[in-house]
Scaffold this motif. Sequence first.
Motif, PDB file in Angstrom:
ATOM      1  N   PHE A  45       2.060 -31.582 -36.638  1.00 14.90           N
ATOM      2  CA  PHE A  45       0.651 -31.452 -35.564  1.00 14.90           C
ATOM      3  C   PHE A  45      -0.379 -32.410 -36.133  1.00 14.90           C
ATOM      4  O   PHE A  45      -0.587 -33.282 -34.838  1.00 14.90           O
ATOM      5  CB  PHE A  45       0.242 -30.418 -35.558  1.00 14.90           C
ATOM      6  CG  PHE A  45      -1.285 -29.698 -35.317  1.00 14.90           C
ATOM      7  CD1 PHE A  45      -1.191 -29.006 -33.752  1.00 14.90           C
ATOM      8  CD2 PHE A  45      -2.764 -30.177 -35.933  1.00 14.90           C
ATOM      9  CE1 PHE A  45      -3.151 -29.252 -33.519  1.00 14.90           C
ATOM     10  CE2 PHE A  45      -4.187 -29.800 -35.331  1.00 14.90           C
ATOM     11  CZ  PHE A  45      -4.003 -29.072 -33.582  1.00 14.90           C
ATOM     12  N   ALA A  48       1.070 -35.442 -34.617  1.00 10.91           N
ATOM     13  CA  ALA A  48       0.470 -35.816 -32.841  1.00 10.91           C
ATOM     14  C   ALA A  48      -1.155 -35.942 -32.865  1.00 10.91           C
ATOM     15  O   ALA A  48      -1.444 -36.780 -32.149  1.00 10.91           O
ATOM     16  CB  ALA A  48       0.351 -34.072 -32.348  1.00 10.91           C
ATOM     17  N   TRP A  49      -1.964 -35.461 -33.871  1.00  9.25           N
ATOM     18  CA  TRP A  49      -3.242 -35.819 -33.803  1.00  9.25           C
ATOM     19  C   TRP A  49      -3.299 -37.404 -34.376  1.00  9.25           C
ATOM     20  O   TRP A  49      -4.291 -37.909 -33.513  1.00  9.25           O
ATOM     21  CB  TRP A  49      -4.005 -34.701 -35.009  1.00  9.25           C
ATOM     22  CG  TRP A  49      -5.664 -34.547 -34.721  1.00  9.25           C
ATOM     23  CD1 TRP A  49      -6.224 -35.992 -33.257  1.00  9.25           C
ATOM     24  CD2 TRP A  49      -6.165 -33.689 -35.112  1.00  9.25           C
ATOM     25  NE1 TRP A  49      -8.006 -35.004 -33.768  1.00  9.25           N
ATOM     26  CE2 TRP A  49      -7.654 -34.214 -34.336  1.00  9.25           C
ATOM     27  CE3 TRP A  49      -6.329 -33.096 -36.102  1.00  9.25           C
ATOM     28  CZ2 TRP A  49      -8.921 -32.669 -34.799  1.00  9.25           C
ATOM     29  CZ3 TRP A  49      -7.091 -32.187 -36.734  1.00  9.25           C
ATOM     30  CH2 TRP A  49      -8.416 -32.024 -35.802  1.00  9.25           C
ATOM     31  N   ARG A  51      -1.222 -39.345 -33.476  1.00  8.59           N
ATOM     32  CA  ARG A  51      -1.293 -40.451 -32.637  1.00  8.59           C
ATOM     33  C   ARG A  51      -2.653 -41.113 -31.550  1.00  8.59           C
ATOM     34  O   ARG A  51      -1.854 -41.827 -30.529  1.00  8.59           O
ATOM     35  CB  ARG A  51       0.083 -40.315 -31.378  1.00  8.59           C
ATOM     36  CG  ARG A  51       1.542 -40.132 -32.571  1.00  8.59           C
ATOM     37  CD  ARG A  51       2.703 -40.158 -31.759  1.00  8.59           C
ATOM     38  NE  ARG A  51       2.740 -39.002 -31.409  1.00  8.59           N
ATOM     39  CZ  ARG A  51       3.507 -37.612 -32.213  1.00  8.59           C
ATOM     40  NH1 ARG A  51       4.080 -37.826 -33.286  1.00  8.59           N
ATOM     41  NH2 ARG A  51       3.621 -36.776 -31.701  1.00  8.59           N
ATOM     42  N   GLU A  52      -3.153 -40.037 -31.138  1.00  6.98           N
ATOM     43  CA  GLU A  52      -4.615 -40.094 -30.136  1.00  6.98           C
ATOM     44  C   GLU A  52      -5.200 -41.150 -30.441  1.00  6.98           C
ATOM     45  O   GLU A  52      -6.103 -41.850 -30.058  1.00  6.98           O
ATOM     46  CB  GLU A  52      -4.815 -39.079 -29.733  1.00  6.98           C
ATOM     47  CG  GLU A  52      -4.178 -38.075 -29.084  1.00  6.98           C
ATOM     48  CD  GLU A  52      -3.184 -38.468 -27.662  1.00  6.98           C
ATOM     49  OE1 GLU A  52      -4.045 -39.481 -27.498  1.00  6.98           O
ATOM     50  OE2 GLU A  52      -2.118 -38.091 -27.741  1.00  6.98           O
ATOM     51  N   ASN A  77      -9.581 -35.782 -28.834  1.00 11.34           N
ATOM     52  CA  ASN A  77      -8.040 -35.911 -29.184  1.00 11.34           C
ATOM     53  C   ASN A  77      -7.668 -34.608 -29.896  1.00 11.34           C
ATOM     54  O   ASN A  77      -6.126 -34.368 -29.264  1.00 11.34           O
ATOM     55  CB  ASN A  77      -7.996 -37.342 -30.586  1.00 11.34           C
ATOM     56  CG  ASN A  77      -7.972 -38.713 -30.477  1.00 11.34           C
ATOM     57  OD1 ASN A  77      -8.644 -38.753 -28.756  1.00 11.34           O
ATOM     58  ND2 ASN A  77      -8.414 -39.692 -30.937  1.00 11.34           N
ATOM     59  N   LYS A  80      -6.936 -32.765 -26.023  1.00  5.82           N
ATOM     60  CA  LYS A  80      -5.971 -33.594 -25.744  1.00  5.82           C
ATOM     61  C   LYS A  80      -3.961 -32.610 -26.273  1.00  5.82           C
ATOM     62  O   LYS A  80      -3.754 -32.050 -25.573  1.00  5.82           O
ATOM     63  CB  LYS A  80      -6.150 -34.691 -26.101  1.00  5.82           C
ATOM     64  CG  LYS A  80      -7.064 -35.408 -25.294  1.00  5.82           C
ATOM     65  CD  LYS A  80      -6.790 -36.951 -25.284  1.00  5.82           C
ATOM     66  CE  LYS A  80      -7.619 -37.379 -24.083  1.00  5.82           C
ATOM     67  NZ  LYS A  80      -7.561 -39.275 -24.937  1.00  5.82           N
ATOM     68  N   VAL A  81      -4.426 -32.902 -27.957  1.00  5.90           N
ATOM     69  CA  VAL A  81      -3.305 -31.745 -28.500  1.00  5.90           C
ATOM     70  C   VAL A  81      -3.080 -30.794 -27.761  1.00  5.90           C
ATOM     71  O   VAL A  81      -2.175 -29.798 -27.833  1.00  5.90           O
ATOM     72  CB  VAL A  81      -3.147 -32.837 -29.837  1.00  5.90           C
ATOM     73  CG1 VAL A  81      -2.156 -32.017 -30.600  1.00  5.90           C
ATOM     74  CG2 VAL A  81      -3.104 -34.061 -29.861  1.00  5.90           C
ATOM     75  N   ARG A  84      -2.229 -30.038 -24.663  1.00  4.71           N
ATOM     76  CA  ARG A  84      -0.695 -30.779 -24.312  1.00  4.71           C
ATOM     77  C   ARG A  84       0.532 -30.006 -25.452  1.00  4.71           C
ATOM     78  O   ARG A  84       1.365 -29.264 -24.892  1.00  4.71           O
ATOM     79  CB  ARG A  84      -0.466 -31.791 -24.917  1.00  4.71           C
ATOM     80  CG  ARG A  84       1.155 -32.857 -24.545  1.00  4.71           C
ATOM     81  CD  ARG A  84       1.059 -34.154 -25.202  1.00  4.71           C
ATOM     82  NE  ARG A  84      -0.031 -34.708 -24.901  1.00  4.71           N
ATOM     83  CZ  ARG A  84      -0.674 -35.596 -26.197  1.00  4.71           C
ATOM     84  NH1 ARG A  84      -0.673 -35.448 -27.049  1.00  4.71           N
ATOM     85  NH2 ARG A  84      -1.723 -36.064 -25.550  1.00  4.71           N
ATOM     86  N   LEU A  85       0.146 -29.338 -26.097  1.00  7.78           N
ATOM     87  CA  LEU A  85       0.822 -27.960 -26.815  1.00  7.78           C
ATOM     88  C   LEU A  85       0.940 -26.860 -25.490  1.00  7.78           C
ATOM     89  O   LEU A  85       1.564 -25.414 -26.691  1.00  7.78           O
ATOM     90  CB  LEU A  85       0.804 -27.941 -28.390  1.00  7.78           C
ATOM     91  CG  LEU A  85       0.718 -29.169 -29.124  1.00  7.78           C
ATOM     92  CD1 LEU A  85       0.332 -29.240 -30.521  1.00  7.78           C
ATOM     93  CD2 LEU A  85       2.653 -29.840 -29.536  1.00  7.78           C
TER      94      LEU A  85
END
Length: 240
Positions: A45, A48-49, A51-52, A77, A80-81, A84-85
């Motif tokens: 997690f 993923a955070w 990466r934005e 961000n 967004k994550v 997406r999840l």
Amino acid sequence: MANSTGIQALVFDVFGTVVDWRSGVAREAQAFLNRHAPGLDPFEFADAWRREYSPAMEEVRSGRRPYVRLDVLHRENLVKVLNRLGITGIPEAQIDALNLAWHRLDPWPDAVEALYRLKQRFIIAPLSNGNIRLMVDIAKRADLPWDAILGAEVVRAYKPSPQVYSETVEILGLEPAELCLVAAHNGDLAAARRLGLSTAFVARPTEHGAHQTTDLKAEQAWDFVVDDLLQLAGQLGCTR
């Protein structure tokens, strides 16, 4: 403050160089994920955070979006994550609280002692993409003894935009070579060197976890290349 290098001030990348963002965000996200996505690994997690992070800042660097502070980008961000999840229906207050994970990061084990040593002979300050309140909160929690808070919000631009480095030199009243950027990221150092700053690479080979593939070594002949910040302090004559 004269010394043999001519350096008078050190400015530091913070996320990854001074503090361990990945472990801190994962730790802070654990309770949230236990409630809303119990099968999700908190380190995945955090990754993923993160990466934005660069794409969001690039919208500002490119001029497609006016400057907004990193806390705003981090929250956008995060949403967004979560979307997406498939983690939906979260109260706004819980999203706000999780966004503060970035304010509660732990320093790398060498960082605090090294900063106190370096502070005896040099001006020290963050030169981070993090906003002022974010840097202050991290510093108070982690006992980072900055002399000033510098960086993106002060100049209203994100690294590696040239003005972040050039305006920081001007703010401190120095010549470029008298200011040394300390970072674990070759790209940050390359941008600073182009503006004439001195450079110090500190290896953080687990910033992105055990399988990190980037910034494992110095990619140019930086002015200093060290394994940790205590080694840098020693090379700059700040032994105790």
